[in-house]
Enzyme design. Structure first.
Site, PDB file in Angstrom:
ATOM      1  N   HIS A   1       0.864  -1.184   0.000  1.00 33.29           N
ATOM      2  CA  HIS A   1       0.000   0.000   0.000  1.00 33.29           C
ATOM      3  C   HIS A   1       0.900   1.233   0.000  1.00 33.29           C
ATOM      4  O   HIS A   1       1.147   1.832   1.048  1.00 33.29           O
ATOM      5  CB  HIS A   1      -0.917  -0.008   1.227  1.00 33.29           C
ATOM      6  CG  HIS A   1      -1.985   1.028   1.190  1.00 33.29           C
ATOM      7  ND1 HIS A   1      -3.249   0.819   1.699  1.00 33.29           N
ATOM      8  CD2 HIS A   1      -1.995   2.292   0.717  1.00 33.29           C
ATOM      9  CE1 HIS A   1      -3.979   1.905   1.551  1.00 33.29           C
ATOM     10  NE2 HIS A   1      -3.233   2.826   0.946  1.00 33.29           N
TER      11      HIS A   1
ATOM     12  N   GLU B   1      -2.587  -1.636  -3.225  1.00 32.36           N
ATOM     13  CA  GLU B   1      -3.698  -0.878  -2.660  1.00 32.36           C
ATOM     14  C   GLU B   1      -3.365   0.606  -2.660  1.00 32.36           C
ATOM     15  O   GLU B   1      -2.200   0.982  -2.525  1.00 32.36           O
ATOM     16  CB  GLU B   1      -3.968  -1.312  -1.214  1.00 32.36           C
ATOM     17  CG  GLU B   1      -4.295  -2.766  -1.028  1.00 32.36           C
ATOM     18  CD  GLU B   1      -4.558  -3.104   0.428  1.00 32.36           C
ATOM     19  OE1 GLU B   1      -5.185  -4.148   0.673  1.00 32.36           O
ATOM     20  OE2 GLU B   1      -4.131  -2.328   1.314  1.00 32.36           O
TER      21      GLU B   1
ATOM     22  N   HIS C   1      -7.863  -5.713   7.361  1.00 38.13           N
ATOM     23  CA  HIS C   1      -7.633  -4.658   8.337  1.00 38.13           C
ATOM     24  C   HIS C   1      -7.927  -5.174   9.751  1.00 38.13           C
ATOM     25  O   HIS C   1      -9.072  -5.474  10.087  1.00 38.13           O
ATOM     26  CB  HIS C   1      -8.463  -3.393   8.087  1.00 38.13           C
ATOM     27  CG  HIS C   1      -7.822  -2.171   8.697  1.00 38.13           C
ATOM     28  ND1 HIS C   1      -6.900  -1.395   8.023  1.00 38.13           N
ATOM     29  CD2 HIS C   1      -7.917  -1.634   9.928  1.00 38.13           C
ATOM     30  CE1 HIS C   1      -6.484  -0.414   8.812  1.00 38.13           C
ATOM     31  NE2 HIS C   1      -7.088  -0.539   9.970  1.00 38.13           N
TER      32      HIS C   1
END
Length: 237
Positions: free
Chosen positions: A43, A70, A190
């Site tokens: 990410h 991401e 997450h």
């Protein structure tokens, strides 16, 4: 069985703390694959405080499973994805100064923008996913963009699991069922951990992929990276 994609942002954070190349992000990622993970997730953020854009380029050349990138599709991110062509791109609405992702997309309000991004990435043969909260309206909105998958934002589940697993999982089950009815693939990520991943994976129908970084790397400090990767795979099986 959902596949395990390991987010290696924390490895990059540790490397960057000293300015050198220890730990070596590419070697660790290769080892994670060798230990049995079925994907690598990164990410990158505009300030490159952990994953650098060059890391994405380097990882694409050596990842043998799947590379998932991401991020918020700002101009620099879009250009990076166009260049790297990962197996999957996950659209996340994080602010530039966000410490970590903290919400899913409002897929109704941002429908036109998301559809434009989805069409663009899919035209390059990249599987696309949209990060969403477990809200039926947001799942339905995602489907209208033509996206391949959604990634369920699981922080609320992780918090609620400690007190009442059944109540915590309920909105995620409903969202996953709706997504499947709309022909959407289902990813999740997450704050998933060794403590809560098994319950989650057993109750979420048609779960395709989980992306786990912070907890997995933290747990590996005590239990070892190879051991932890295989512990996750066992709980997902």
């Amino acid at each position: 069985m959902a596949i395990l994609s390991v987010n290696v942002n924390k490895i990059a954070t540790l490397r960057n703390a000293r300015g050198g190349n220890v730990p070596d992000l590419l070697k660790v990622s290769a080892d994670i694959e060798r230990f049995g993970a079925q994907g690598i997730t990164i990410h990158p953020r505009p300030d490159e405080r952990h994953i650098r854009y060059q890391d994405a380029r380097d990882l694409k050349r050596m990842v043998t499973t799947e590379l998932n990138i991401e991020g918020n599709p700002i101009e620099s991110f879009v250009k990076l994805v166009e260049e790297v062509r990962p197996h999957q791109v996950t659209l996340v609405p994080d602010a530039v100064d966000a410490i970590t992702s903290n919400a899913g997309w409002d897929t109704v309000k941002n429908k036109n923008f998301l559809k434009e991004m989805v069409d663009h990435f899919k035209s390059m043969g990249i599987r696309t996913s949209i990060f969403v909260d477990p809200v039926l309206e947001m799942v339905e909105g995602a489907a209208k963009t033509g996206v391949d998958r959604i990634e369920l934002y699981t922080e609320d589940y992780a918090i609620g699991y400690v007190k009442d697993p059944e109540a915590a999982i309920k909105p995620y089950v409903e969202a996953a069922e709706a997504a499947h009815d709309l022909s959407l693939g289902i990813n999740a990520g997450h704050d998933l951990s060794l403590d809560n991943i098994e319950y989650f994976s057993k109750h979420i129908p048609n779960l395709k992929e989980v992306s786990i970084g912070h907890a997995l790397i933290s747990e590996s400090l005590y239990l070892g990276l190879e051991n932890v990767v295989n512990m996750y795979k066992k709980k997902l099986s």
